[in-house]
Design a protein around this motif. Sequence first.
Motif, PDB file in Angstrom:
ATOM      1  N   TRP A   1       8.665  17.879   1.081  1.00 23.42           N
ATOM      2  CA  TRP A   1       7.787  16.810   0.625  1.00 23.42           C
ATOM      3  C   TRP A   1       8.117  15.453   1.246  1.00 23.42           C
ATOM      4  CZ3 TRP A   1      10.059  12.672  -1.758  1.00 23.42           C
ATOM      5  CH2 TRP A   1      11.336  12.864  -2.289  1.00 23.42           C
ATOM      6  N   THR A   2       9.373  15.261   1.703  1.00 23.99           N
ATOM      7  CA  THR A   2       9.738  13.968   2.287  1.00 23.99           C
ATOM      8  C   THR A   2       8.979  13.678   3.578  1.00 23.99           C
ATOM      9  OG1 THR A   2      11.610  15.034   3.395  1.00 23.99           O
ATOM     10  CG2 THR A   2      12.051  13.968   1.287  1.00 23.99           C
ATOM     11  N   GLU A   3       8.348  14.697   4.174  1.00 24.33           N
ATOM     12  CA  GLU A   3       7.602  14.494   5.409  1.00 24.33           C
ATOM     13  C   GLU A   3       6.240  13.855   5.165  1.00 24.33           C
ATOM     14  OE1 GLU A   3       7.600  17.867   8.074  1.00 24.33           O
ATOM     15  OE2 GLU A   3       9.348  18.712   7.060  1.00 24.33           O
ATOM     16  N   VAL A   4       5.797  13.835   3.910  1.00 24.91           N
ATOM     17  CA  VAL A   4       4.494  13.260   3.587  1.00 24.91           C
ATOM     18  C   VAL A   4       4.722  11.873   2.977  1.00 24.91           C
ATOM     19  CG1 VAL A   4       2.289  13.625   2.418  1.00 24.91           C
ATOM     20  CG2 VAL A   4       3.630  15.590   3.167  1.00 24.91           C
ATOM     21  N   ARG A   5       4.928  10.883   3.846  1.00 24.69           N
ATOM     22  CA  ARG A   5       5.169   9.513   3.393  1.00 24.69           C
ATOM     23  C   ARG A   5       3.846   8.834   3.038  1.00 24.69           C
ATOM     24  NH1 ARG A   5      10.276   7.550   4.924  1.00 24.69           N
ATOM     25  NH2 ARG A   5      11.678   9.340   5.106  1.00 24.69           N
ATOM     26  N   ALA A   6       3.925   7.843   2.178  1.00 23.43           N
ATOM     27  CA  ALA A   6       2.714   7.151   1.730  1.00 23.43           C
ATOM     28  C   ALA A   6       1.958   6.515   2.892  1.00 23.43           C
ATOM     29  CB  ALA A   6       3.087   6.096   0.698  1.00 23.43           C
ATOM     30  N   SER A   7       2.672   5.779   3.750  1.00 21.22           N
ATOM     31  CA  SER A   7       2.009   5.114   4.867  1.00 21.22           C
ATOM     32  C   SER A   7       1.410   6.118   5.845  1.00 21.22           C
ATOM     33  CB  SER A   7       2.999   4.204   5.595  1.00 21.22           C
ATOM     34  OG  SER A   7       4.133   4.935   6.035  1.00 21.22           O
ATOM     35  N   ALA A   8       2.081   7.251   6.014  1.00 21.25           N
ATOM     36  CA  ALA A   8       1.577   8.271   6.932  1.00 21.25           C
ATOM     37  C   ALA A   8       0.299   8.905   6.398  1.00 21.25           C
ATOM     38  CB  ALA A   8       2.638   9.336   7.168  1.00 21.25           C
ATOM     39  N   LEU A   9       0.302   9.269   5.123  1.00 22.59           N
ATOM     40  CA  LEU A   9      -0.895   9.895   4.548  1.00 22.59           C
ATOM     41  C   LEU A   9      -2.067   8.921   4.546  1.00 22.59           C
ATOM     42  CD1 LEU A   9      -2.239  12.310   3.248  1.00 22.59           C
ATOM     43  CD2 LEU A   9      -1.426  11.507   1.022  1.00 22.59           C
ATOM     44  N   SER A  10      -1.786   7.645   4.311  1.00 19.12           N
ATOM     45  CA  SER A  10      -2.849   6.645   4.363  1.00 19.12           C
ATOM     46  C   SER A  10      -3.503   6.615   5.740  1.00 19.12           C
ATOM     47  CB  SER A  10      -2.273   5.273   4.012  1.00 19.12           C
ATOM     48  OG  SER A  10      -3.261   4.270   4.097  1.00 19.12           O
ATOM     49  N   GLU A  11      -2.692   6.703   6.783  1.00 17.40           N
ATOM     50  CA  GLU A  11      -3.231   6.719   8.144  1.00 17.40           C
ATOM     51  C   GLU A  11      -3.990   8.019   8.412  1.00 17.40           C
ATOM     52  OE1 GLU A  11      -3.886   5.549  12.189  1.00 17.40           O
ATOM     53  OE2 GLU A  11      -3.582   4.526  10.278  1.00 17.40           O
ATOM     54  N   VAL A  12      -3.485   9.134   7.906  1.00 19.78           N
ATOM     55  CA  VAL A  12      -4.186  10.418   8.081  1.00 19.78           C
ATOM     56  C   VAL A  12      -5.578  10.347   7.462  1.00 19.78           C
ATOM     57  CG1 VAL A  12      -4.205  12.852   7.409  1.00 19.78           C
ATOM     58  CG2 VAL A  12      -2.085  11.809   8.235  1.00 19.78           C
ATOM     59  N   LEU A  13      -5.682   9.789   6.274  1.00 13.34           N
ATOM     60  CA  LEU A  13      -6.979   9.687   5.612  1.00 13.34           C
ATOM     61  C   LEU A  13      -7.904   8.739   6.365  1.00 13.34           C
ATOM     62  CD1 LEU A  13      -5.934   9.610   1.836  1.00 13.34           C
ATOM     63  CD2 LEU A  13      -6.729  11.553   3.197  1.00 13.34           C
ATOM     64  N   ALA A  14      -7.350   7.664   6.927  1.00 12.11           N
ATOM     65  CA  ALA A  14      -8.168   6.725   7.697  1.00 12.11           C
ATOM     66  C   ALA A  14      -8.752   7.410   8.928  1.00 12.11           C
ATOM     67  CB  ALA A  14      -7.331   5.510   8.097  1.00 12.11           C
ATOM     68  N   VAL A  15      -7.938   8.195   9.628  1.00  8.03           N
ATOM     69  CA  VAL A  15      -8.426   8.915  10.809  1.00  8.03           C
ATOM     70  C   VAL A  15      -9.408  10.003  10.382  1.00  8.03           C
ATOM     71  CG1 VAL A  15      -7.748  10.366  12.757  1.00  8.03           C
ATOM     72  CG2 VAL A  15      -6.325   8.422  12.106  1.00  8.03           C
ATOM     73  N   ALA A  16      -9.147  10.656   9.251  1.00  2.65           N
ATOM     74  CA  ALA A  16     -10.036  11.711   8.762  1.00  2.65           C
ATOM     75  C   ALA A  16     -11.430  11.176   8.467  1.00  2.65           C
ATOM     76  CB  ALA A  16      -9.443  12.360   7.511  1.00  2.65           C
ATOM     77  N   ARG A  17     -11.515   9.930   8.019  1.00  2.00           N
ATOM     78  CA  ARG A  17     -12.827   9.337   7.766  1.00  2.00           C
ATOM     79  C   ARG A  17     -13.665   9.247   9.035  1.00  2.00           C
ATOM     80  NH1 ARG A  17     -13.487   6.285   2.911  1.00  2.00           N
ATOM     81  NH2 ARG A  17     -11.580   6.064   1.661  1.00  2.00           N
ATOM     82  N   ASP A  18     -12.997   9.138  10.191  1.00  2.00           N
ATOM     83  CA  ASP A  18     -13.714   9.096  11.465  1.00  2.00           C
ATOM     84  C   ASP A  18     -14.023  10.490  11.993  1.00  2.00           C
ATOM     85  OD1 ASP A  18     -13.866   6.334  11.696  1.00  2.00           O
ATOM     86  OD2 ASP A  18     -11.890   6.178  12.591  1.00  2.00           O
ATOM     87  N   LEU A  19     -13.369  11.489  11.430  1.00  2.00           N
ATOM     88  CA  LEU A  19     -13.561  12.863  11.902  1.00  2.00           C
ATOM     89  C   LEU A  19     -14.728  13.538  11.218  1.00  2.00           C
ATOM     90  CD1 LEU A  19     -12.589  15.400  13.461  1.00  2.00           C
ATOM     91  CD2 LEU A  19     -11.022  15.840  11.545  1.00  2.00           C
ATOM     92  N   VAL A  20     -14.870  13.340   9.918  1.00  2.00           N
ATOM     93  CA  VAL A  20     -15.877  14.070   9.142  1.00  2.00           C
ATOM     94  C   VAL A  20     -16.598  13.119   8.193  1.00  2.00           C
ATOM     95  CG1 VAL A  20     -14.685  16.298   9.234  1.00  2.00           C
ATOM     96  CG2 VAL A  20     -14.135  14.663   7.404  1.00  2.00           C
ATOM     97  N   ASP A  21     -17.661  13.661   7.578  1.00  2.00           N
ATOM     98  CA  ASP A  21     -18.404  12.895   6.583  1.00  2.00           C
ATOM     99  C   ASP A  21     -17.671  12.830   5.253  1.00  2.00           C
ATOM    100  OD1 ASP A  21     -20.490  12.788   8.459  1.00  2.00           O
ATOM    101  OD2 ASP A  21     -21.337  14.672   7.729  1.00  2.00           O
ATOM    102  N   LEU A  22     -17.030  13.941   4.852  1.00  2.00           N
ATOM    103  CA  LEU A  22     -16.405  14.019   3.536  1.00  2.00           C
ATOM    104  C   LEU A  22     -14.996  14.580   3.669  1.00  2.00           C
ATOM    105  CD1 LEU A  22     -16.714  13.789   0.423  1.00  2.00           C
ATOM    106  CD2 LEU A  22     -17.481  16.178   0.445  1.00  2.00           C
ATOM    107  N   VAL A  23     -14.034  13.870   3.092  1.00  2.00           N
ATOM    108  CA  VAL A  23     -12.647  14.323   3.040  1.00  2.00           C
ATOM    109  C   VAL A  23     -12.338  14.666   1.591  1.00  2.00           C
ATOM    110  CG1 VAL A  23     -10.241  13.792   3.568  1.00  2.00           C
ATOM    111  CG2 VAL A  23     -12.079  12.745   4.917  1.00  2.00           C
ATOM    112  N   VAL A  24     -11.968  15.914   1.332  1.00  2.00           N
ATOM    113  CA  VAL A  24     -11.600  16.353  -0.019  1.00  2.00           C
ATOM    114  C   VAL A  24     -10.088  16.559  -0.034  1.00  2.00           C
ATOM    115  CG1 VAL A  24     -11.900  18.098  -1.809  1.00  2.00           C
ATOM    116  CG2 VAL A  24     -13.834  17.445  -0.356  1.00  2.00           C
TER     117      VAL A  24
END
Length: 415
Positions: free
Chosen positions: A239-262
């Motif tokens: 779980w230590t590999e999923v840092r808050a700042s990293a996941l925030s960036e993943v979600l930001a990039v995901a918004r550019d990839l698809v219409d809906l991120v679940v």
Amino acid sequence: MRGPLLVLLGPSAWEGPFVAALAHPASGVAIGRRCLDTADLLAAASAGLGTGVLLGADAPRLDADVLARLRTLGIPVVGLVVAGDAEASRRLAHWGASAVVEADPADLGAAVRRLAGALRDLAAGEPVAADEEDGDAARSHGRVVTVWGPAGSPGRTSVAVALADEASRLATSVLLVDADTWAPSVPVVLGLVDDGPGLASACRRALAGTLEVAALAGLAREVRPGLLVLPGIPRAGRWTEVRASALSEVLAVARDLVDLVVVDVGAPLESDEELVFDTAAPRRNAAALVALEEADLVITVGSADPLGLVRLVAGVSELHDAVRGADVRVLVTRLRDSALGRRSVPAVVEALHRHAGVESPWTVPDDRAAYDAALRDGRTLAEAAPASPARHALRGVAVEVLRDLGLREPLTLAR
């Protein structure tokens, strides 16, 4: 920016002469500490030894999480890059540096003057010129839905999977992210034997500043046309590999990839780690909190039985305390007359309205046979039991979610 400056630069040949020039009284800059590495920098910042940070782009062990921790401490950061290194400048600005100054090794005096000017502007509250990356949030079209439920609430992952699947069947491009740091299970539910690198690799790239749309698409698995899955951590102990700042960036990039991120997240929302002395330590529940904070819509899941409803009422209150201002909708699964009587739907609606102030919750009837068939074969509910009452209810939820998020005319899946 007034007061002593914490300095951490990279191992370049001009680092020593630059710091010496910066320490000269004529520069007007006070150096509080010359740090050895990022651990030393964070320790000095936590101890209040500096009011600002000068950070070189090639500083050892530098990533997005370091700047995120400095922002949490309320310490502004000025980045220092070699003149002409546009990529390093972009990366530092994207990570949240208040200003980025270029240094020409052949004219360090000019670099010192530019840095002193940037520090004066920050101290005076002058606005910093916006980086080209600052418009990313406005350009991002994708929406994020986070599925959460209190401990003991069955159906959280099943709802996330069904919502993602049904939305993709409604001509919407979807990425399902397994961000549960306690019991990741999306790959198992979907029968993904070789789930690949997934979220852990995406977070590593995000911390390094190299996560782009194409890279995220390559880390995701295509379950069916229009439906991508980003598998979670392979073992809960990572779980230590999923840092808050990293996941925030993943979600930001995901918004550019698809219409809906679940996003499927774990139940615990406590921040007990903040009670220990090492407040900079990774937090296991940070993934859930970040996914909830950045969601356009939060779906809170509970079960339709007396114990499940009690937990759901407490969970709704806990969620509002942890993430204020979230758009929260409630979904109740396993609705059956045997648990609540013949008027089960009115009973659920009344209980949630009276005890939690919830208006118009979604209800999903129990269909154990359909869920068992789907789980046994590693398929979605729509594939295993298309005529199931539970499937029809969840499809209706997906239609409402897409309508409320303005995705009735979905965009195409980014490749």
